[in-house]
Design a protein around this motif. Structure first.
Motif, PDB file in Angstrom:
ATOM      1  N   ARG A 122      31.064  94.233  53.753  1.00 29.83           N
ATOM      2  CA  ARG A 122      31.339  93.587  55.037  1.00 29.83           C
ATOM      3  C   ARG A 122      32.403  94.335  55.829  1.00 29.83           C
ATOM      4  O   ARG A 122      32.322  94.445  57.055  1.00 29.83           O
ATOM      5  CB  ARG A 122      31.802  92.151  54.805  1.00 29.83           C
TER       6      ARG A 122
ATOM      7  N   GLN B   6      30.800  97.989  56.672  1.00 27.52           N
ATOM      8  CA  GLN B   6      29.591  97.826  57.482  1.00 27.52           C
ATOM      9  C   GLN B   6      28.699  99.071  57.469  1.00 27.52           C
ATOM     10  O   GLN B   6      28.402  99.673  58.504  1.00 27.52           O
ATOM     11  CB  GLN B   6      29.956  97.449  58.931  1.00 27.52           C
TER      12      GLN B   6
ATOM     13  N   TYR C  67      22.037  89.266  49.349  1.00 25.35           N
ATOM     14  CA  TYR C  67      21.726  88.149  50.239  1.00 25.35           C
ATOM     15  C   TYR C  67      22.996  87.464  50.741  1.00 25.35           C
ATOM     16  O   TYR C  67      23.078  87.044  51.901  1.00 25.35           O
ATOM     17  CB  TYR C  67      20.842  87.128  49.510  1.00 25.35           C
TER      18      TYR C  67
ATOM     19  N   MET D  12      25.734  88.595  51.614  1.00 25.84           N
ATOM     20  CA  MET D  12      26.462  89.294  52.685  1.00 25.84           C
ATOM     21  C   MET D  12      26.403  88.525  54.005  1.00 25.84           C
ATOM     22  O   MET D  12      27.312  88.615  54.831  1.00 25.84           O
ATOM     23  CB  MET D  12      25.858  90.684  52.915  1.00 25.84           C
ATOM     24  N   THR D  13      25.319  87.776  54.204  1.00 25.73           N
ATOM     25  CA  THR D  13      25.114  87.092  55.483  1.00 25.73           C
ATOM     26  C   THR D  13      25.500  85.612  55.427  1.00 25.73           C
ATOM     27  O   THR D  13      25.240  84.877  56.377  1.00 25.73           O
ATOM     28  CB  THR D  13      23.635  87.211  55.907  1.00 25.73           C
ATOM     29  N   CYS D  14      26.120  85.175  54.313  1.00 23.95           N
ATOM     30  CA  CYS D  14      26.498  83.770  54.147  1.00 23.95           C
ATOM     31  C   CYS D  14      27.985  83.589  54.460  1.00 23.95           C
ATOM     32  O   CYS D  14      28.835  83.991  53.643  1.00 23.95           O
ATOM     33  CB  CYS D  14      26.201  83.305  52.731  1.00 23.95           C
TER      34      CYS D  14
ATOM     35  N   ALA E 116      31.114  87.386  57.757  1.00 24.56           N
ATOM     36  CA  ALA E 116      29.792  87.697  57.208  1.00 24.56           C
ATOM     37  C   ALA E 116      29.035  88.645  58.124  1.00 24.56           C
ATOM     38  O   ALA E 116      29.242  88.675  59.343  1.00 24.56           O
ATOM     39  CB  ALA E 116      28.996  86.410  57.009  1.00 24.56           C
ATOM     40  N   LEU E 117      28.148  89.431  57.530  1.00 24.79           N
ATOM     41  CA  LEU E 117      27.277  90.309  58.301  1.00 24.79           C
ATOM     42  C   LEU E 117      26.142  89.501  58.917  1.00 24.79           C
ATOM     43  O   LEU E 117      25.711  88.490  58.370  1.00 24.79           O
ATOM     44  CB  LEU E 117      26.686  91.399  57.397  1.00 24.79           C
ATOM     45  N   ARG E 118      25.654  89.950  60.042  1.00 20.74           N
ATOM     46  CA  ARG E 118      24.464  89.329  60.629  1.00 20.74           C
ATOM     47  C   ARG E 118      23.198  89.852  59.967  1.00 20.74           C
ATOM     48  O   ARG E 118      22.198  89.151  59.869  1.00 20.74           O
ATOM     49  CB  ARG E 118      24.418  89.604  62.148  1.00 20.74           C
ATOM     50  N   ARG E 119      23.223  91.121  59.507  1.00 23.54           N
ATOM     51  CA  ARG E 119      22.066  91.709  58.831  1.00 23.54           C
ATOM     52  C   ARG E 119      22.556  92.513  57.631  1.00 23.54           C
ATOM     53  O   ARG E 119      23.592  93.173  57.692  1.00 23.54           O
ATOM     54  CB  ARG E 119      21.281  92.641  59.765  1.00 23.54           C
ATOM     55  N   ASP E 120      21.768  92.468  56.584  1.00 25.16           N
ATOM     56  CA  ASP E 120      22.051  93.280  55.404  1.00 25.16           C
ATOM     57  C   ASP E 120      21.834  94.760  55.703  1.00 25.16           C
ATOM     58  O   ASP E 120      20.872  95.113  56.415  1.00 25.16           O
ATOM     59  CB  ASP E 120      21.111  92.905  54.261  1.00 25.16           C
TER      60      ASP E 120
ATOM     61  N   GLY F 263      18.446  94.782  53.169  1.00 26.25           N
ATOM     62  CA  GLY F 263      17.756  95.132  54.393  1.00 26.25           C
ATOM     63  C   GLY F 263      16.590  96.068  54.133  1.00 26.25           C
ATOM     64  O   GLY F 263      16.632  96.894  53.217  1.00 26.25           O
TER      65      GLY F 263
END
Length: 271
Positions: free
Chosen positions: A101, A104, A132, A134-136, A145-149, A251
């Protein structure tokens, strides 16, 4: 270079030298393009020697990693998890979530779960478990949190049980052999000392002879990569290849981004 086009590559390896040994060609290609590279050794490498005191060995391996960082013009960090004792627990998972995170990356390279070394398997499992999450936002909430892996790819290996690596990207690294050997030579405590001891090999003492020995040994232990992963429709068999498998748990890669993340690689899927 247009910095908007720069890719960010993160390697999460178990030990200092894992990135260079398994993915040296791809690292060199990203460096040539001016992309941002960060290598992380999850363990401190304290167990990779037959005689050296572990405190001295940790210091030595950090110095060796710094030599690689200077050659690649990259970041190289060694974490403090003890070599040989790594477990894919919540502590490691959360550390990896925080790292990804924060940095990035566009692409993460790591180990497969099919591997001889428990530290390699632990890193691969922890990356898979973290992907998974990463976006939680409520997991490791102190880091946004990331918006996309990112895309996660497994570095090449030759293990077949229970599953053989299924290549998605294959790099002809023949033209990079000498540069890869230069990276490996930075880790002298490993390639000229520990690995020969561990494998009962004799290493010459003269500098040039040692380099020739290392080149010959490296090409020998990686030779099956080419036989197993190179498609003869692409042309004659190279002397050295690297093959990468895209993780299903992170991703996914499309045709447009393939050449950015895997420059000079052949795509098994996209042709």
């Amino acid at each position: 270079m247009d910095h908007h086009l720069q890719m960010r590559l993160l390697v999460l390896g178990a030990h200092p030298d894992d990135a260079e040994f398994h993915a040296g060609g791809l690292l060199l290609e990203h460096a040539r393009l001016g992309n941002h590279i960060r290598i992380v050794s999850v363990t401190d490498g304290r167990s990779g020697h037959q005689t050296m005191d572990s405190t001295m060995l940790v210091r030595t391996r950090r110095e060796e990693a710094n030599l690689v960082a200077a050659k690649l013009q990259c970041e190289y960090e060694i974490w403090d998890f003890p070599d040989g004792s790594l477990m894919p627990d919540l502590n490691l998972r959360h550390r990896i979530i925080q790292e990804v995170r924060t940095y990035q990356p566009d692409l993460v390279l790591t180990h497969r779960l099919c591997d001889y070394h428990p530290d390699h398997r632990a890193v691969g499992q922890a990356v898979q478990d973290a992907s998974y999450l990463m976006t939680c936002p409520k997991v490791v909430p102190e880091v946004p949190a990331l918006r996309r892996d990112p895309v996660v790819a497994y570095m090449p290996d030759l293990f077949t049980r229970p599953n053989q690596l299924r290549p998605d990207a294959v790099l002809n690294a023949t033209s990079m052999i000498e540069s890869i050997i230069e990276l490996l030579e930075c880790h002298a405590s490993q390639f000229y000392d520990w690995i020969p001891y561990n494998q009962c090999l004799e290493v010459p003492t003269a500098l040039e002879e040692r380099r020739n020995w290392l080149r010959s040994w490296y090409l020998q232990v990686t030779a099956l990569r080419t036989e197993r992963f190179w498609n003869t429709a692409w042309g004659p068999m190279p002397r050295l290849t690297e093959a990468y498998e895209i993780s299903e748990y992170a991703g996914q890669l499309d045709r447009g981004k393939f050449s950015q993340l895997f420059p000079k690689c052949r795509s098994v899927k996209f042709g």
